[in-house]
Design an enzyme around this catalytic site. Structure first.
Site, PDB file in Angstrom:
ATOM      1  N   THR A  48      68.579  64.145 -30.759  1.00 17.69           N
ATOM      2  CA  THR A  48      69.726  64.217 -29.849  1.00 17.69           C
ATOM      3  C   THR A  48      70.302  65.632 -29.778  1.00 17.69           C
ATOM      4  O   THR A  48      70.894  66.025 -28.775  1.00 17.69           O
ATOM      5  CB  THR A  48      70.804  63.213 -30.330  1.00 17.69           C
ATOM      6  OG1 THR A  48      70.173  61.946 -30.491  1.00 17.69           O
ATOM      7  CG2 THR A  48      71.959  63.095 -29.374  1.00 17.69           C
ATOM      8  N   TYR A 136      63.211  60.629 -41.980  1.00 19.89           N
ATOM      9  CA  TYR A 136      63.388  60.310 -40.553  1.00 19.89           C
ATOM     10  C   TYR A 136      62.063  59.752 -40.041  1.00 19.89           C
ATOM     11  O   TYR A 136      61.103  60.485 -39.832  1.00 19.89           O
ATOM     12  CB  TYR A 136      63.806  61.577 -39.805  1.00 19.89           C
ATOM     13  CG  TYR A 136      64.147  61.394 -38.337  1.00 19.89           C
ATOM     14  CD1 TYR A 136      64.115  60.163 -37.705  1.00 19.89           C
ATOM     15  CD2 TYR A 136      64.529  62.494 -37.572  1.00 19.89           C
ATOM     16  CE1 TYR A 136      64.450  60.018 -36.357  1.00 19.89           C
ATOM     17  CE2 TYR A 136      64.858  62.365 -36.219  1.00 19.89           C
ATOM     18  CZ  TYR A 136      64.808  61.117 -35.627  1.00 19.89           C
ATOM     19  OH  TYR A 136      65.124  60.990 -34.297  1.00 19.89           O
ATOM     20  N   LYS A 164      65.831  56.714 -42.116  1.00 17.54           N
ATOM     21  CA  LYS A 164      66.362  56.449 -40.765  1.00 17.54           C
ATOM     22  C   LYS A 164      65.223  55.792 -40.013  1.00 17.54           C
ATOM     23  O   LYS A 164      64.202  56.410 -39.728  1.00 17.54           O
ATOM     24  CB  LYS A 164      66.799  57.752 -40.094  1.00 17.54           C
ATOM     25  CG  LYS A 164      67.234  57.557 -38.667  1.00 17.54           C
ATOM     26  CD  LYS A 164      68.118  58.699 -38.247  1.00 17.54           C
ATOM     27  CE  LYS A 164      67.563  59.496 -37.087  1.00 17.54           C
ATOM     28  NZ  LYS A 164      67.229  58.713 -35.915  1.00 17.54           N
ATOM     29  N   GLY A 188      67.891  53.288 -36.156  1.00 17.58           N
ATOM     30  CA  GLY A 188      67.860  54.433 -35.233  1.00 17.58           C
ATOM     31  C   GLY A 188      67.876  54.051 -33.763  1.00 17.58           C
ATOM     32  O   GLY A 188      68.039  54.928 -32.922  1.00 17.58           O
ATOM     33  N   GLU A 191      70.107  50.210 -29.168  1.00 21.75           N
ATOM     34  CA  GLU A 191      69.958  48.967 -28.410  1.00 21.75           C
ATOM     35  C   GLU A 191      69.556  47.798 -29.307  1.00 21.75           C
ATOM     36  O   GLU A 191      69.518  46.659 -28.877  1.00 21.75           O
ATOM     37  CB  GLU A 191      68.976  49.140 -27.238  1.00 21.75           C
ATOM     38  CG  GLU A 191      67.651  49.811 -27.519  1.00 21.75           C
ATOM     39  CD  GLU A 191      67.730  51.343 -27.543  1.00 21.75           C
ATOM     40  OE1 GLU A 191      68.563  51.882 -28.314  1.00 21.75           O
ATOM     41  OE2 GLU A 191      66.940  51.994 -26.845  1.00 21.75           O
TER      42      GLU A 191
END
Ligand code: NGF
Length: 291
Positions: A48, A136, A164, A188, A191
């Protein structure tokens, strides 16, 4: 030592039209996440943050600005992973000196590294620092997947405190929760916050929390309180919003939604597209519809 659990906004990148880092924009986004969104933490330097398009100096500057603005008001986790291991090692030391609470590192990507090489990468980053690390794991972008056995091997290093988990595989998530009750699992995918929370995650890290923090907090709290139908209703609205954001361009639309709230969130970094008039108009419509 700070408790790392909770909801984190993945900090957006903020850039001027010439592509330079906008310190003013970053500071406003950080303040918004602390003062208005009441987030538990910020994940700095992730996807991001458009991090993989930045130079080492730019990454360092963003880590500095985030710490300087946030001070100790919020948990700070720095994503230092890079396909350039030397850079990752340097960034890990840099954020340790700045006083970050934890580091995270994306699995090395692009080349098809085998598991031993990936394992070596994490060990090398951690050798030089005394910090907690969250792996990650984002296989749909990196192509790197792990089995439970491989996670077990990585987790043998006590500095690796969690993962994550940006993956829609709920069977794997459930197996992870059962196998590693003492490791932290951060969801992560925004939605999928509700089903991930039901499976017992310790927190979540997401891009849309920059604008949709209130609903995310409700979903997280309601699901933890086992009020599933109420949480589901909010996840439905959230996913309508996320679908509209994704259709209009993920990071740009989130920044344009912040602009609607008076935050100078800035542009995206090339080669991401500049905002078109249609994109701006659509962002205004999305803002009116959901906020
Ligand atoms: O943007 C991505 C890329 N994923 C984020 C989040 O996992 C990224 C997610 O919030 C992140 O934490 C980071 O900055 O590294 C999505 O944007 C969201 O669920 C919409 O699909 O996949």
């Amino acid at each position: 030592m700070r408790d790392l659990r909770g909801l984190y906004s993945a900090l957006l990148g903020s850039f001027n039209e010439d592509g330079s880092v906008s310190e003013k924009g970053l500071r406003q986004i950080i303040r918004h996440n602390i003062d208005h969104n009441k987030m538990d933490g910020l994940y700095v330097g992730g996807s991001t943050g458009e991090n993989f398009m930045l130079s080492t100096d730019e990454k360092k500057r963003i880590f500095e600005i985030a710490k300087d603005e946030a001070k100790d008001d919020i948990t700070l986790m720095a994503q230092v992973g890079s396909v350039n291991l030397k850079e990752s090692i340097e960034l890990a030391k840099f954020v340790e000196d700045l006083g970050y609470d934890a580091i995270s590192a994306v699995t090395p990507f692009y080349y098809k590294f085998d598991f031993d090489e990936v394992h070596h990468y994490y060990e090398r980053i951690l050798e030089g620092v005394d910090m907690r690390m969250v792996i990650y794991f984002i296989p749909f972008l990196t192509g790197v997947n792990f089995s439970i056995e491989q996670f077990k091997t990585l987790f043998e290093n006590k500095k690796i405190v969690g993962v994550k988990f940006t993956q829609g595989d709920f069977y794997l998530l459930e197996r992870m929760r059962k196998t590693f009750p003492d490791k932290l699992i951060f969801a992560g995918f925004d939605e999928m916050l509700l089903p991930a929370t039901v499976l017992g995650i310790d927190g979540a890290i997401g891009s849309t929390y920059n604008v949709n923090a209130e609903r995310a907090r409700q979903i997280y709290d309601l699901a933890r309180a086992e009020k599933i139908s109420e949480a589901r209703a909010i996840q439905h609205v959230t996913n309508d919003l996320i679908t509209d954001i994704l259709d209009n361009g993920l990071y740009g639309t989130i920044k344009l939604l912040l602009e609607e709230q008076g935050i100078e969130a800035g542009c995206c970094r090339e080669p991401m597209k500049p905002y078109t008039p249609e994109m701006r108009t659509r962002a205004k419509e999305i803002y009116k519809k959901y906020f």
